[in-house]
Scaffold this active site. Structure first.
Site, short mmCIF file in Angstrom:
data_model
loop_
_atom_site.label_atom_id
_atom_site.label_comp_id
_atom_site.label_asym_id
_atom_site.label_seq_id
_atom_site.Cartn_x
_atom_site.Cartn_y
_atom_site.Cartn_z
N CYS A 2 0.83 -1.20 0.00
CA CYS A 2 0.00 0.00 0.00
C CYS A 2 0.87 1.26 0.00
O CYS A 2 1.90 1.31 0.64
CB CYS A 2 -0.95 0.09 1.19
SG CYS A 2 -2.08 -1.27 1.32
N ASN A 100 -1.76 1.98 5.80
CA ASN A 100 -0.91 0.89 5.32
C ASN A 100 -0.57 0.04 6.53
O ASN A 100 -0.07 0.58 7.53
CB ASN A 100 0.35 1.48 4.68
CG ASN A 100 1.38 0.42 4.36
OD1 ASN A 100 1.05 -0.76 4.21
ND2 ASN A 100 2.63 0.83 4.27
N LYS A 486 12.61 -14.98 -10.72
CA LYS A 486 12.30 -13.92 -11.70
C LYS A 486 11.26 -14.41 -12.69
O LYS A 486 10.32 -13.69 -13.02
CB LYS A 486 13.57 -13.49 -12.46
CG LYS A 486 14.55 -12.65 -11.70
CD LYS A 486 14.18 -11.19 -11.54
CE LYS A 486 13.55 -10.91 -10.23
NZ LYS A 486 14.36 -10.88 -9.04
N GLU A 489 7.71 -14.79 -10.94
CA GLU A 489 6.98 -13.59 -10.55
C GLU A 489 6.59 -12.74 -11.76
O GLU A 489 5.57 -12.07 -11.74
CB GLU A 489 7.74 -12.76 -9.51
CG GLU A 489 9.02 -12.14 -9.97
CD GLU A 489 9.69 -11.30 -8.88
OE1 GLU A 489 9.01 -10.80 -7.98
OE2 GLU A 489 10.93 -11.16 -8.94
O1 M6R Z 1 12.89 -4.73 -0.11
P1 M6R Z 1 13.47 -6.10 0.10
O2 M6R Z 1 14.76 -6.30 -0.63
O3 M6R Z 1 13.61 -6.46 1.55
O4 M6R Z 1 12.42 -7.08 -0.54
C1 M6R Z 1 12.60 -8.46 -0.46
C2 M6R Z 1 11.67 -9.21 -1.40
O5 M6R Z 1 10.34 -8.86 -1.13
C3 M6R Z 1 11.97 -8.90 -2.87
O6 M6R Z 1 13.29 -9.19 -3.19
C4 M6R Z 1 11.04 -9.72 -3.78
O7 M6R Z 1 11.31 -11.06 -3.66
C5 M6R Z 1 11.14 -9.25 -5.23
N1 M6R Z 1 9.85 -9.22 -5.83
C6 M6R Z 1 11.98 -10.16 -6.06
O8 M6R Z 1 12.10 -9.72 -7.37
#
Ligand code: M6R
Length: 609
Positions: A2, A100, A486, A489
């Site tokens: 959010c 949020n 990758k 997602e």
């Molecule tokens: O902001 P952060 O690096 O802590 O986020 C971690 C994960 O949420 C982030 O790497 C997520 O897996 C991505 N979508 C990967 O591309």
């Protein structure tokens, strides 16, 4: 998850709020809404879908007023719908709230409010906040919000406006990020700084248990129990252009192509001219303390976790210190054994990931020293850890993390060299050699990114496959996980990442002539073992896509496709082998007509557990 933007000042709020929301859309994009105050009345517009849908609605039914709040949602309680979109209002529709986070005790609160006669319009946890403020409001909005905050359990970043008080915008934070932007005759709130860069670079970071009352001329911060708090603004160095697409079709594409310059700038700013040492000016943890480190624990989520897994190989090689790696959501609950000689490294692009933050707090509670490797300037992790190393990759807007990952790896190399030197584990010749080789990485990365034709060809032929397998060994095993993540997602294609040695222990059963297997096989100590894996895949009809070192004819003879990377020391190979994997996921997603920058169900910062 959010995004929140709020404005109070002398300009019309709507365009400012809308542009800010667009910058935050990566945080959540299933619905969006806005509320402003005009002539003592709160007006709300909300729409299911992306910000573009809200923007269309606002074209037909614009909102007037110089104070307002807005929100882009990533659903937790209640389906994505117009009704569940924020802002939420009370019964009198005079109070509007954006939120949020998660209000964990909302069911109890809601039940009590319903018994008192309040009528609810949505399925969200957030709506209780508007009704509670209504219940406690007696001419003083600040007092009503303060009383409400004491009843809320869970996490929140809030923006509140009230028709009777068009001169005040209230903000509060517990567990979810919220920043305040300071302007001239205007002030702002936002979930993160990227929404405000076009207006101000002077930022106040709200901490947990703090609320703020904003007028167009002032910002008064206090604790939830009313104690005034003095805060100094931080000046943010990112500029607005960095958060634009700059001519690229997608943020992700731009961010992938920024990687050579990100790596170059990391090396340039952290390494001495004669390549004899590494500097982390902002780190703050004294060398004396680091010298005593006996164990390292790395904690992170998603792509940052994969950087941590690679970091284990890097740090063990360069420092001789044992390293363990956990996903944050496991680490925080597994009662980790940590002591004062343990260095916990948390890695995060956003610096706001809820589980990583919780892991970090747990580590501190257990007496460990915490170093954060973070991209987002001034984020919560950077403020709560004992020391920080910024990746300085610039804003990463694409939901799929790319440049943050290679920046994290680059920092891990440099930190390994720094610590290895401190511990007398590396001698000066080795340090010079390693740092000189690192200088060549940006040029090598540019070369790989230029070679996208082969990736486009592979995507064209295989974008319709149901499942991909990614295999790697040793330092390139984590990239097998990252390549699969990758693809999943971005393309919604099932993909599994495996240590290649595990292939025969199960995944080999999946292999048939419809199964593409991406084999990460650069020059390395395990090269020949990977060749055997490739032969085993071919023997079962699988489609082999190899990522190999230039000139490796042997691999191309056994593979259906070979994507070459320049020759590089195995230690540094992950920062290069991941680039074709990112490109492959991007091009398959394009072929499958996916929303590359905003894949379904995801949000850039996962700020709830
Ligand atoms: O902001 P952060 O690096 O802590 O986020 C971690 C994960 O949420 C982030 O790497 C997520 O897996 C991505 N979508 C990967 O591309």
């Amino acid at each position: 998850m959010c995004g929140i933007v709020g404005y109070i000042g002398t300009r019309e709020a709507q365009p400012i709020l809308l542009n800010g929301l667009i910058k935050l859309e990566y945080r959540g994009y299933d619905s969006a809404g806005m509320a402003t105050v005009t002539k003592g009345k709160v007006s709300v517009r909300k729409q299911q879908g992306k910000i573009a849908a809200l923007s269309n609605l606002l074209k037909k039914k614009p909102l007037r007023g110089t104070i307002g709040i807005s929100h882009s949602r990533w659903a937790t309680h209640g389906i994505p719908s117009q009704c569940n979109a924020h802002p939420h209002t009370d019964c009198s529709e005079k109070i509007a709230v954006v939120h949020n986070g998660i209000i964990e005790n909302y069911e109890d609160l809601k039940e009590g409010l319903i018994q008192e006669g309040h009528i609810f319009k949505s399925e969200t946890d957030t709506e209780v906040i508007a009704h509670l403020i209504e219940k406690f409001y007696k001419d003083d909005i600040e007092a009503a919000v303060r009383t409400t905050l004491k009843l809320l359990k869970g996490s929140f970043a809030l923006g509140v406006i009230l028709g009777n008080h068009p001169e005040q915008l209230i903000a509060a934070r517990l567990g979810s990020s919220l920043v305040i932007g300071l302007g001239e005759e205007e002030n702002f709130i936002a979930s993160d700084t990227s929404a405000l860069l076009a207006h101000t670079k002077n930022i106040l970071f709200l901490e947990d248990n703090e609320m703020a009352v904003l007028t167009k001329k002032s910002v008064a911060v206090s604790s939830f129990d009313g104690k005034a708090i003095e805060k100094k603004p931080t000046v943010i160095t990112w500029d607005a252009a960095q958060a634009e697409k700059g001519g690229y079709a997608h943020f992700m594409l731009k961010e992938m192509y920024e990687q050579p310059s990100v790596i170059e700038s990391i090396v340039h700013h952290r390494v001495s001219e004669e390549k004899s040492g590494v500097y982390f000016q902002e780190m703050k943890i004294p060398g004396k303390k680091l010298k005593c480190v006996e164990k390292i624990a790395i904690v992170a989520c998603g792509t940052a976790y994969h950087a941590g897994l690679t970091g284990k190989y890097i740090l063990e090689t360069l420092t001789g210190i044992p390293v363990e790696v956990d996903v944050s959501s496991e680490f925080r609950y597994r009662k980790p054994i940590l002591g004062k000689d343990t260095l916990v490294i948390v890695i995060s692009q956003s610096g706001e990931t809820a589980d990583t933050l919780a892991g970090m707090r747990e580590a501190k509670r257990r007496g460990a020293t915490v170093l954060s490797i973070v991209n987002a300037l001034g984020s919560t992790m950077t403020r709560e850890s004992d020391g920080v190393i910024y990746t300085h990759a610039g804003p990463e807007i694409g939901v799929a993390s790319t440049k943050a990952y290679t920046a994290q790896l680059s920092i891990l190399y440099l930190f390994g060299i720094y610590l290895g030197a401190l511990k007398n584990y590396l001698n000066i010749q080795r340090i010079k050699k390693l740092l000189t080789e690192m200088e060549g990485l940006p040029q090598q990365a540019t070369q790989i990114l230029a070679n996208h034709k082969i990736i486009q060809k592979i995507s064209k032929r295989h974008h319709d496959k149901n499942c991909f397998l990614y295999l790697g060994r040793n330092l390139n095993f984590p990239n097998a996980l990252e390549g699969a993540l990758k693809l999943k997602e971005l393309s919604y294609v099932h993909a599994e990442g495996y240590a290649a040695g595990e292939m025969k222990h199960g995944p080999i059963a999946l292999i048939d002539k419809t199964m593409p297997v991406v084999c990460i096989v650069p020059d390395s100590a395990t090269h020949d073992k990977m060749v055997s894996n490739i032969q085993e895949i071919k023997a079962r009809g699988g489609i082999v896509i190899s990522i190999a070192t230039e000139g490796d004819k042997h691999i191309s003879n056994h593979s259906d496709y070979t994507v070459y990377i320049p020759k590089v020391r195995e230690l540094f190979s992950p920062v290069l082998t991941v680039l074709p994997l990112q490109l492959l996921a991007y091009h398959i997603a394009l072929r499958n007509k996916r929303d590359v920058d905003q894949p379904r169900n995801l949000a850039k910062s996962v700020t709830v557990e």
